[in-house]
Design an enzyme around this catalytic site. Sequence first.
Site, short mmCIF file in Angstrom:
data_model
loop_
_atom_site.label_atom_id
_atom_site.label_comp_id
_atom_site.label_asym_id
_atom_site.label_seq_id
_atom_site.Cartn_x
_atom_site.Cartn_y
_atom_site.Cartn_z
N LYS A 288 0.84 -1.21 0.00
CA LYS A 288 0.00 0.00 0.00
C LYS A 288 0.87 1.26 0.00
CE LYS A 288 -3.79 -2.39 0.14
NZ LYS A 288 -3.19 -3.64 -0.35
N ASP A 289 0.27 2.35 -0.45
CA ASP A 289 0.95 3.64 -0.55
C ASP A 289 1.57 4.04 0.79
OD1 ASP A 289 1.31 6.61 -0.73
OD2 ASP A 289 0.41 6.30 -2.69
N ALA A 290 2.80 4.54 0.74
CA ALA A 290 3.50 4.95 1.97
C ALA A 290 2.93 6.24 2.55
CB ALA A 290 4.99 5.12 1.70
N ASN A 291 2.57 7.17 1.68
CA ASN A 291 2.17 8.50 2.13
C ASN A 291 0.66 8.61 2.18
OD1 ASN A 291 2.86 11.02 3.07
ND2 ASN A 291 2.98 11.95 1.04
#
Length: 391
Positions: free
Chosen positions: A85-88
């Site tokens: 999943k997206d880090a940010n």
Amino acid sequence: MLDLDLAIGIELRLHDWPPIEATISRPEGFKVIEEVDGKPCSQWTGLRDGKFAVYLLKKRGIDHFSVISRLSSVLKERPGYLGIKDANAITEQLIYTRRKIIESYSEQSFSIEFRGFIDGKINHTGNIFEIELITENKDEVKERAEILRREGLLPAFIGYQRFGTRRPITHLVGKAITERDWCKAVEYILGYPFIWENVDIKKFRLAYMEGRVTDDLLERIPKQERSVYLELARGNCLSALKKSSVKPSFYVEAYQSYLFNRILSRKLLRSKIFERDEILVPTKPEDCDTECREVFDEEGIDKGSFYIEEVGVNLRPLRRKAFMNVSSIRVDVHNNLKIMFSLERGMYATLVLSEILNTDPKKTLLRSRNQSLLIPWEEGYFLNVLKSRKH
């Protein structure tokens, strides 16, 4: 087309819309919820007993591999997962282990909660996105979202995150590995700072490229770069590459993703692709079709490029849909504009946003939570490297 798109192999947009300026307050304004059996993963409950223990993982503004590394210590084994999943962003997903160790655990940036057992595979059906855009053009965004809802499809390019959200260099490392240029691969890992990185790692990268790294700098950088650098200082480029906490296969797979984007772009530009088609990126040039052969020739790929015994890489061919379904797309214009939609597993929400906004993807990929202004792209030598390596 924009430089970053071209650098990762994306050579066209489907709609020729004027750009819309918009920002996302990251991570709060970007939510990703894993979908299991067609429902949000937070609704999933398992059995009282079974082969695998399943936990609900919630994280906020932290990268996937940092969380998995920390949880490996907490759970006494490396947990399995269904997707990165997206880090940010704020994300929810399921992870699993062979044993149940604890009921719950939390740190500042993530938490886990035991949700039951399972005997077979978890049916990961996609991801649900809720993205809050700050823009003066709410009506235009809503109109474009409605057009996408009617069309239902977008090219299934592999998105920016696969190549590194803050440093889109993973495919460059991978290409260097396929060329057996170990020193170039290490140079990409250690050098070339980006403005999005923190001050210490930027100072280190510059110092590395200028040959003046100090012990003080080494103490303040991530373990990945420190381990690779210290091994390089006492060994050689190949041994340093093997010290990377990111497996060489991950980098080469990123390069394979770049090739997918280039091949898909070429087929779209020539109108030689249809809704149900798939794109094959083989590991042997003799298995290429016309567009694949052209890209392989331009990249200098030969029959041994994806079998790299020195670092234990032996890739399988990549086969992926040419188009992705954008389903359940809707827009809420109360207060800030919120756009919601679902994508199949392995598809990228940032590409949906880029198509709607037709603007620089870097502006929606990253925004400092403590800044009112966008973090600009750092012009300079590394952008030129990206542009020069796109063919």
